[in-house]
Design a protein around this motif. Structure first.
Motif, PDB file in Angstrom:
ATOM      1  N   VAL A 130      56.931 102.485  63.306  1.00  0.00           N
ATOM      2  CA  VAL A 130      57.923 102.053  64.294  1.00  0.00           C
ATOM      3  C   VAL A 130      59.218 102.819  64.048  1.00  0.00           C
ATOM      4  N   LEU A 131      59.806 103.353  65.093  1.00  0.00           N
ATOM      5  CA  LEU A 131      61.092 104.022  64.983  1.00  0.00           C
ATOM      6  C   LEU A 131      62.223 103.010  65.153  1.00  0.00           C
ATOM      7  N   TYR A 132      63.330 103.275  64.469  1.00  0.00           N
ATOM      8  CA  TYR A 132      64.522 102.446  64.677  1.00  0.00           C
ATOM      9  C   TYR A 132      65.769 103.298  64.454  1.00  0.00           C
ATOM     10  N   PRO A 133      66.866 103.004  65.159  1.00  0.00           N
ATOM     11  CA  PRO A 133      68.095 103.779  64.994  1.00  0.00           C
ATOM     12  C   PRO A 133      68.858 103.302  63.757  1.00  0.00           C
ATOM     13  N   SER A 134      69.065 104.195  62.816  1.00  0.00           N
ATOM     14  CA  SER A 134      69.788 103.832  61.595  1.00  0.00           C
ATOM     15  C   SER A 134      71.298 103.929  61.774  1.00  0.00           C
ATOM     16  N   SER A 135      71.751 104.483  62.899  1.00  0.00           N
ATOM     17  CA  SER A 135      73.167 104.702  63.141  1.00  0.00           C
ATOM     18  C   SER A 135      73.951 103.397  63.184  1.00  0.00           C
ATOM     19  N   GLY A 136      75.184 103.469  62.686  1.00  0.00           N
ATOM     20  CA  GLY A 136      76.097 102.339  62.789  1.00  0.00           C
ATOM     21  C   GLY A 136      77.006 102.435  63.997  1.00  0.00           C
ATOM     22  N   ASP A 137      76.730 103.369  64.897  1.00  0.00           N
ATOM     23  CA  ASP A 137      77.509 103.506  66.122  1.00  0.00           C
ATOM     24  C   ASP A 137      77.404 102.219  66.945  1.00  0.00           C
ATOM     25  N   ARG A 138      78.447 101.921  67.706  1.00  0.00           N
ATOM     26  CA  ARG A 138      78.503 100.672  68.465  1.00  0.00           C
ATOM     27  C   ARG A 138      77.261 100.449  69.320  1.00  0.00           C
ATOM     28  N   ARG A 139      76.734 101.513  69.887  1.00  0.00           N
ATOM     29  CA  ARG A 139      75.563 101.379  70.757  1.00  0.00           C
ATOM     30  C   ARG A 139      74.337 100.894  70.000  1.00  0.00           C
ATOM     31  N   TRP A 140      74.236 101.276  68.717  1.00  0.00           N
ATOM     32  CA  TRP A 140      73.027 101.007  67.944  1.00  0.00           C
ATOM     33  C   TRP A 140      73.220  99.983  66.835  1.00  0.00           C
ATOM     34  N   LEU A 141      74.447  99.548  66.647  1.00  0.00           N
ATOM     35  CA  LEU A 141      74.791  98.751  65.467  1.00  0.00           C
ATOM     36  C   LEU A 141      73.922  97.505  65.316  1.00  0.00           C
ATOM     37  N   HIS A 142      73.645  96.810  66.396  1.00  0.00           N
ATOM     38  CA  HIS A 142      72.960  95.516  66.298  1.00  0.00           C
ATOM     39  C   HIS A 142      71.444  95.613  66.472  1.00  0.00           C
TER      40      HIS A 142
END
Length: 257
Positions: A197-209
């Protein structure tokens, strides 16, 4: 003629709890006035009332002890006028907070509409009178969200790795890949065993939650099929804040379907 049946009242209540962060029952002590300097008297005085709060029905943590205080309410434009001594259940959002609290009315119900919830809260472990309504809303939302996903599984995280896809945007998701050991398949074309499973590790506002899997974590996972170039990296991805749930929520999900 409006529908005044218990079922209609319950529907109105749930809709208002969805919309309004703060609900309380109270008695009007002043009409056409304010208890706050930040909400000065003006031409729309008739649309402002001061309400003495008798019970907080649902609220964010910082506003759960308003009982006994006065709140200035900017009344909804389409709501019936109020008189001193009137009681009602008010559903509101914040307007100003400082020396006191000012709110904007989003809706209103007769005070007795919430009496059953107030009485039940005194005999249950619920924190607030409308906790049960909020719980039902969360359960309905979970079932609705699950219906929009491509697979629902109970699985344990057994591996994590950087996908290492070059990106030059500060808002890039920075994809990582999680290996999940699936023990229960609730929905979707998945077999028990290992999936990725892929997931966004970024802490950017779009991906944070969006959920970030952790080693050894067991959870109920709501998965979305990957598309385009990402499909070569893993068949599923996490995209929504609700894509990870405690395993115990599986029973709730089954009841809601």
């Amino acid at each position: 003629m409006s529908d005044s049946t218990p079922a209609a009242a319950a529907g109105d209540l749930a809709a208002l709890v969805r919309r309004a962060p703060l609900g309380f029952r109270g008695t009007v002590t002043r009409v056409g006035g304010t208890s706050l300097a930040a909400v000065p008297p003006g031409a729309d005085d008739a649309r402002t009332a001061v309400v003495a709060v008798t019970e907080v029905l649902h609220a964010p943590n910082g506003f759960r002890r308003l009982a006994g205080s006065e709140v200035t309410v900017r009344l909804a434009a389409d709501a019936a006028p109020l008189a001193v001594g009137d009681t009602a259940a008010f559903f509101t959002r914040g307007l100003v907070y400082g020396e006191g609290l000012g709110v904007v009315e989003l809706g209103r119900l007769p005070a007795d509409t919430v009496q059953q919830h107030v009485s039940m809260a005194a005999t249950t472990a619920d924190e607030m009178p409308l906790s049960s309504v909020q719980r039902t809303i969360r359960e309905e939302d979970l079932a609705a969200h699950a219906g929009q996903t491509d697979a629902v599984v109970v699985a344990t995280v057994v591996g994590l790795e950087d996908v290492d896809r070059a990106s030059y945007s500060e808002h890039a998701p920075h994809w990582w890949r999680a290996a999940l050991d699936v023990s229960i398949v609730e929905a979707g074309d998945v077999a028990p065993g290992r999936i990725t499973v892929l997931y966004p590790s970024s802490g950017d506002r779009r991906w944070l939650h969006v959920p970030k899997p952790a080693p050894g974590q067991e959870a109920l996972w709501l998965l979305h099929a990957t598309t385009g170039e990402l499909a070569a990296e893993a068949p599923f991805q996490l995209l929504h804040p609700d894509d990870r749930q405690p395993v115990q929520r599986l029973a709730v999900l089954r009841e809601g379907r």
